[in-house]
Design an enzyme around this catalytic site. Structure first.
Site, PDB file in Angstrom:
ATOM      1  N   HIS A  61      95.982   0.237  30.970  1.00 26.50           N
ATOM      2  CA  HIS A  61      97.223  -0.529  31.113  1.00 26.50           C
ATOM      3  C   HIS A  61      97.481  -1.413  29.890  1.00 26.50           C
ATOM      4  O   HIS A  61      98.624  -1.779  29.629  1.00 26.50           O
ATOM      5  CB  HIS A  61      97.197  -1.355  32.401  1.00 26.50           C
ATOM      6  CG  HIS A  61      97.477  -0.535  33.625  1.00 26.50           C
ATOM      7  ND1 HIS A  61      98.161  -1.018  34.722  1.00 26.50           N
ATOM      8  CD2 HIS A  61      97.169   0.752  33.927  1.00 26.50           C
ATOM      9  CE1 HIS A  61      98.255  -0.063  35.642  1.00 26.50           C
ATOM     10  NE2 HIS A  61      97.653   1.016  35.188  1.00 26.50           N
ATOM     11  N   VAL A  86     101.038  -0.381  26.770  1.00 32.06           N
ATOM     12  CA  VAL A  86     102.085  -1.384  26.544  1.00 32.06           C
ATOM     13  C   VAL A  86     101.764  -2.113  25.232  1.00 32.06           C
ATOM     14  O   VAL A  86     100.798  -2.870  25.157  1.00 32.06           O
ATOM     15  CB  VAL A  86     102.160  -2.382  27.723  1.00 32.06           C
ATOM     16  CG1 VAL A  86     103.270  -3.407  27.485  1.00 32.06           C
ATOM     17  CG2 VAL A  86     102.375  -1.646  29.043  1.00 32.06           C
ATOM     18  N   SER A 136      97.141  -7.323  25.250  1.00 26.93           N
ATOM     19  CA  SER A 136      98.340  -8.006  25.768  1.00 26.93           C
ATOM     20  C   SER A 136      98.305  -8.159  27.284  1.00 26.93           C
ATOM     21  O   SER A 136      98.818  -9.137  27.825  1.00 26.93           O
ATOM     22  CB  SER A 136      99.614  -7.264  25.333  1.00 26.93           C
ATOM     23  OG  SER A 136      99.610  -5.926  25.784  1.00 26.93           O
TER      24      SER A 136
HETATM   25 CA   LIG Z   1      98.740  -3.870  25.083  1.00 28.73          CA
END
Ligand SMILES: [Ca+2]
Ligand code: HEM
Ligand SMILES: [Ca+2]
Length: 310
Positions: free
Chosen positions: A42, A46, A52
């Protein structure tokens, strides 16, 4: 450019530190390994593998990816914090949180009976999150076309999709992500025809008998905590848990069916491809030109010091 030797001089003991903490976590939580690899996935989908996903919400400053629907209820942050604390006490300020997710994933797979590989290192942590970017993540009721597109968007092909989905050989899913398959699938008034009826009734029982608000079922009913090829044998016998799992095998005329059959027959082929695909996924880069750092606390960006601003 990532390198397996990135921490060879600055933190040579890194793999052992991580191994210790993950092994310890597994003693009290048999999903610890599954939680860690899912966090890495995950993260990488992204803004690339930049840690992040770990940033918590700071109103007006960080719009946390944890508030994106695909990350709702995701677990394992506490284990990451434990790993980070151990790594910081041995090698202060050098190992990024993004790299901790990558190497923790490899060690999780290894400790669960899967392959060993050398993880390319040297990722940096972002100073931003991208909540809207969480829509890049695939959903449990996604059809093969959608799954392929989301992987293609990340430069990952059908083989990568099938191999990486093999991580569903361990861990659990909340019942809400597959309960639509048990009864009125796609408003047909019938269960999903690609779901084995015996397995379906077992799932119904598992989901009904847990006294918790969020009942969960094992992804792999055969070897629920072992990293092995059983996931693919399950798909061949119509025992995939999520629709997105079963689509890989049951979509008519799909190129993924033969890949599932190959991995179901040959664990070495699966392990070999899994390693390749994990390295490929682990190479996903953040958008160019944005600030990065080695975060000291994986949940927060580093404080800005006066001389950084000048
Ligand atoms: Ca990321
Ligand atoms: C192909 C598309 C994928 C979809 C649609 C998908 C979806 C999901 C869903 C809905 C859950 C259950 C979450 C929950 O109950 O909170 C889950 C769990 C999990 N996913 Fe995936 N996933 C996919 C691919 C992957 C990949 C590529 C990996 C890693 C390489 C992965 C690793 C895991 C693991 C290990 C768990 C169990 C986590 C736990 O026990 O807490 N998944 N996934
Ligand atoms: Ca298994």
């Amino acid at each position: 450019q990532l390198s397996p030797f990135f921490y060879a001089t600055t933190c040579p003991q890194l793999p052992f530190l991580v191994l210790n903490v993950v092994a310890q976590a597994l003693e009290t939580d048999d999903r610890a390994a599954a939680k860690l690899i899912r966090l890495h996935f995950h993260d990488c989908f992204v803004n690339g593998c930049d840690g992040s996903i770990l940033l918590v919400d700071v109103p007006g400053v960080i719009d946390s990816e944890l508030n994106g629907p695909p990350n709702e209820g995701i677990q394992g942050m506490d284990i990451v914090d434990n790993i980070k604390a151990t790594v910081e006490s041995a090698c202060p300020g050098v190992v990024s949180c993004a790299d901790i997710l990558a190497i923790s994933s490899q060690i999780s797979v290894f400790l669960s009976g899967g392959p060993i590989w050398v993880v390319p290192m040297g990722r940096k942590d972002s100073r931003i999150a991208n909540r809207t970017g969480t829509s890049n993540l695939p959903g449990p009721s996604e059809t093969l076309v959608g799954l392929k597109r989301k992987f293609r968007d990340q430069g990952l092909d059908s083989t990568d999709l099938v191999a990486l989905s093999g991580a569903h050989t361990f861990g659990k899913s909340r019942c809400m992500f597959f309960s639509d398959r048990l009864d009125n699938f796609n408003q047909t008034g019938r269960p999903d025809p690609t779901l084995d009826p015996i397995y379906r009734e077992q799932l119904r029982t598992v989901c009904a008998t847990q006294q918790t608000q969020q009942p969960r079922a094992n992804f792999d009913p055969v070897t629920p905590t072992r990293f092995d090829k059983a996931y693919y044998n399950n798909l061949v016998s119509l025992r995939g848990l999520l629709q997105s799992d079963q689509e890989l095998f049951s979509t008519p005329r799909a190129d993924t069916t033969a890949i599932v059959r190959n991995f179901a027959a040959n664990e070495r082929a699966f392990f070999k491809q899994f390693v390749k695909s994990m390295i490929k996924m682990g190479n996903l880069k953040p958008p160019p030109g944005i600030a990065s750092e080695v975060r000291l606390d994986c949940k927060r960006v580093n404080p800005v010091r006066a001389y950084d601003v000048m």
